[in-house]
Design a protein around this motif. Structure first.
Motif, mmCIF file in Angstrom:
data_model
loop_
_atom_site.group_PDB
_atom_site.id
_atom_site.type_symbol
_atom_site.label_atom_id
_atom_site.label_comp_id
_atom_site.label_asym_id
_atom_site.label_seq_id
_atom_site.Cartn_x
_atom_site.Cartn_y
_atom_site.Cartn_z
ATOM 1 N N PHE A 160 -9.203 -4.843 7.398
ATOM 2 C CA PHE A 160 -8.169 -4.205 8.199
ATOM 3 C C PHE A 160 -7.832 -5.014 9.445
ATOM 4 O O PHE A 160 -6.749 -4.899 10.004
ATOM 5 C CB PHE A 160 -8.608 -2.798 8.628
ATOM 6 C CG PHE A 160 -8.565 -1.789 7.513
ATOM 7 C CD1 PHE A 160 -7.408 -1.065 7.272
ATOM 8 C CD2 PHE A 160 -9.650 -1.579 6.700
ATOM 9 C CE1 PHE A 160 -7.356 -0.135 6.238
ATOM 10 C CE2 PHE A 160 -9.619 -0.664 5.672
ATOM 11 C CZ PHE A 160 -8.458 0.065 5.435
ATOM 12 N N GLY A 195 0.797 -1.213 0.000
ATOM 13 C CA GLY A 195 0.000 0.000 0.000
ATOM 14 C C GLY A 195 0.832 1.265 0.000
ATOM 15 O O GLY A 195 0.401 2.304 -0.535
ATOM 16 N N GLN A 211 -8.434 -2.583 -0.158
ATOM 17 C CA GLN A 211 -9.741 -1.926 -0.209
ATOM 18 C C GLN A 211 -9.888 -0.925 -1.351
ATOM 19 O O GLN A 211 -10.972 -0.386 -1.571
ATOM 20 C CB GLN A 211 -10.006 -1.217 1.126
ATOM 21 C CG GLN A 211 -10.086 -2.173 2.303
ATOM 22 C CD GLN A 211 -11.008 -3.335 2.015
ATOM 23 O OE1 GLN A 211 -12.226 -3.186 1.965
ATOM 24 N NE2 GLN A 211 -10.447 -4.518 1.807
ATOM 25 N N ASP A 235 0.492 4.997 -2.090
ATOM 26 C CA ASP A 235 0.578 6.332 -1.491
ATOM 27 C C ASP A 235 1.629 7.170 -2.217
ATOM 28 O O ASP A 235 1.423 8.358 -2.477
ATOM 29 C CB ASP A 235 0.944 6.227 -0.007
ATOM 30 C CG ASP A 235 -0.015 5.345 0.773
ATOM 31 O OD1 ASP A 235 -1.169 5.183 0.321
ATOM 32 O OD2 ASP A 235 0.395 4.810 1.818
ATOM 33 N N LYS A 246 -2.196 8.362 2.291
ATOM 34 C CA LYS A 246 -2.746 7.091 2.763
ATOM 35 C C LYS A 246 -4.193 7.264 3.228
ATOM 36 O O LYS A 246 -5.076 6.457 2.898
ATOM 37 C CB LYS A 246 -1.894 6.544 3.905
ATOM 38 C CG LYS A 246 -2.414 5.263 4.556
ATOM 39 C CD LYS A 246 -1.445 4.801 5.629
ATOM 40 C CE LYS A 246 -1.955 3.549 6.318
ATOM 41 N NZ LYS A 246 -3.168 3.807 7.133
ATOM 42 N N ASP A 247 -4.447 8.316 3.994
ATOM 43 C CA ASP A 247 -5.809 8.565 4.476
ATOM 44 C C ASP A 247 -6.769 8.811 3.312
ATOM 45 O O ASP A 247 -7.906 8.324 3.319
ATOM 46 C CB ASP A 247 -5.811 9.765 5.423
ATOM 47 C CG ASP A 247 -5.068 9.481 6.726
ATOM 48 O OD1 ASP A 247 -4.907 8.291 7.067
ATOM 49 O OD2 ASP A 247 -4.637 10.438 7.390
ATOM 50 N N GLY A 253 -4.907 -2.883 4.288
ATOM 51 C CA GLY A 253 -5.592 -1.669 3.855
ATOM 52 C C GLY A 253 -5.560 -1.452 2.364
ATOM 53 O O GLY A 253 -6.508 -0.937 1.770
ATOM 54 N N LYS A 264 -6.350 7.750 0.193
ATOM 55 C CA LYS A 264 -6.484 6.499 -0.559
ATOM 56 C C LYS A 264 -7.529 5.590 0.079
ATOM 57 O O LYS A 264 -8.364 4.991 -0.613
ATOM 58 C CB LYS A 264 -5.135 5.793 -0.613
ATOM 59 C CG LYS A 264 -5.148 4.434 -1.302
ATOM 60 C CD LYS A 264 -3.878 3.656 -1.003
ATOM 61 C CE LYS A 264 -3.817 3.244 0.459
ATOM 62 N NZ LYS A 264 -2.577 2.514 0.792
ATOM 63 N N GLU A 265 -7.480 5.477 1.400
ATOM 64 C CA GLU A 265 -8.400 4.582 2.095
ATOM 65 C C GLU A 265 -9.822 5.125 2.131
ATOM 66 O O GLU A 265 -10.759 4.389 2.471
ATOM 67 C CB GLU A 265 -7.885 4.315 3.518
ATOM 68 C CG GLU A 265 -6.578 3.529 3.536
ATOM 69 C CD GLU A 265 -6.023 3.310 4.916
ATOM 70 O OE1 GLU A 265 -6.598 3.879 5.885
ATOM 71 O OE2 GLU A 265 -5.019 2.582 5.062
#
Length: 365
Positions: free
Chosen positions: A206, A75, A183, A79, A110-111, A180, A113-114
């Motif tokens: 997760f 992941g 997803q 990012d 990252k935040d 993560g 992307k999720e």
């Protein structure tokens, strides 16, 4: 393992993350596995690595059939793609970004992307620390940049399915997405194209490995797990009088690990050393070339120095000692004895016979 022991914990064992995901599946679907064995495909895209496994789940035991992966794809790479895209749009060369800012910006990516959903078309990345706010990013352009990464994981997953002898996808009963990175809608779309829409994924990707580990800690004695090595492990050797290096595979990928209570796997090497000091460079990898000179997706383990010269005592410092090649050192017999236990922990005993000296080391990444 050493860190937990030194902290005072009683280490029950180690379990690969994809295996833990399959354990959670067995815990959540007891009625299904009571009727017949189930084959579970685990797609685990974590922060820094990717693993795919096919696991046979039964009421009495859990057996890993095949496991493989990519050591340097996770992941975090997705990012990085998002940050590079945003910097490109802002006209800021990455080399101009202060090093201390990268962790902050990557966490922000990252935040975001999720938070991407199937209906997401556009979002903004704030680069206020660089004098640019709200850089617009679009799903289509981001997915286009990420596509090569996803394709690598899909190819590896397809290899695992084929190696498990389950070419007919009807033999796979469940698809478990862990980590993560799994997803991302782009990932789900690619997996649906590979295995079909009818397969269900894990309810909490997760947390699936954490739940599986907790269940295994409680039920390990009543439902044992038969795991396999997910990487080749070996050490580099000299060949052709030192002209080339050859990788000596000590434990091959896919080797079944011993169950609890069984003897560890053992590999022994005998030889007459050619150097005054043995410099052991251990690595794990997903593939080895036919000539043993190249590795695929390799990761270095710890290095070991061992004195073969009879003049070197057991307490001799070796770090700064020049390594010399000579026929003189071949008078002694060297022995390497490798053990791999049920947790995949590998140790080695290295010894020489003249004068006698033996040392034991735990090997780790």
């Amino acid at each position: 393992l050493q860190a937990f022991r030194r902290a005072g914990f009683d280490v029950l064992g180690l379990v690969h993350e994809p295996t833990a995901a399959a354990i959670e599946y067995a815990h959540l679907h007891p009625r299904f596995i009571q009727k017949a064995p189930r084959h579970v495909l685990v797609y685990d895209l974590g922060g820094g690595t990717f693993d795919a496994s096919v696991v046979r789940v039964e009421a009495e035991q859990i057996q890993v059939l095949v496991s493989n992966g990519l050591e340097r794809l996770g992941g975090d790479d997705f990012d990085q793609v998002m940050l590079e895209l945003a910097l490109e749009k802002a006209g800021i060369p990455s080399e101009q970004v202060p090093e201390e800012l990268f962790p902050i910006l990557l966490m922000r990516c990252k935040d975001l992307k999720e938070a991407i959903r199937g209906t997401t078309k556009k979002w903004y990345l704030d680069l206020e620390e660089l004098g640019c706010e709200d850089i617009p990013l679009y799903t289509a352009e981001y997915y286009d940049r990420c596509q090569p990464l996803v394709e690598k994981t899909i190819r590896k997953t397809d290899e695992v399915i084929e190696a498990a002898g389950l070419e007919a996808l009807g033999s796979i009963n469940a698809l478990l997405l862990a980590g993560g990175g799994s997803q991302l809608p782009l990932v789900r779309r690619a997996l649906k194209a590979l295995v079909g829409r009818r397969l269900k994924s894990a309810p909490q990707p997760f947390a699936t490995t954490a739940v599986g580990l907790a269940v295994h800690a409680d039920l390990a004695s009543s439902r044992p797990v038969f795991d396999r090595l997910s990487r080749h492990f070996g050490v580099w050797r000299e060949s052709d009088a030192g002209r080339v290096r050859i990788f000596d595979t000590l434990f091959s990928r896919g080797t079944p690990l011993p169950s609890r209570g069984q003897k560890p796997l053992e590999r022994v090497r005998y030889y007459h050393p050619a150097h005054n000091v043995g410099h052991f460079q251990f690595e794990e990898c997903t593939g080895v070339s036919a000539n043993g000179r190249q590795l695929e997706h390799s990761t270095a383990w710890n290095k070991i120095l061992f004195p073969f010269d009879a003049k070197l005592g057991p307490n001799e410092p070796l770090e700064n000692l020049p390594v010399e090649r000579s026929e003189h050192f071949s008078d002694c017999l060297a022995t390497e004895r490798y053990l791999c236990d049920e947790r995949g922990i590998i140790t080695v005993e290295i010894s020489r016979d003249t004068p006698p000296l033996e040392r034991k080391y735990m090997l780790y990444r």
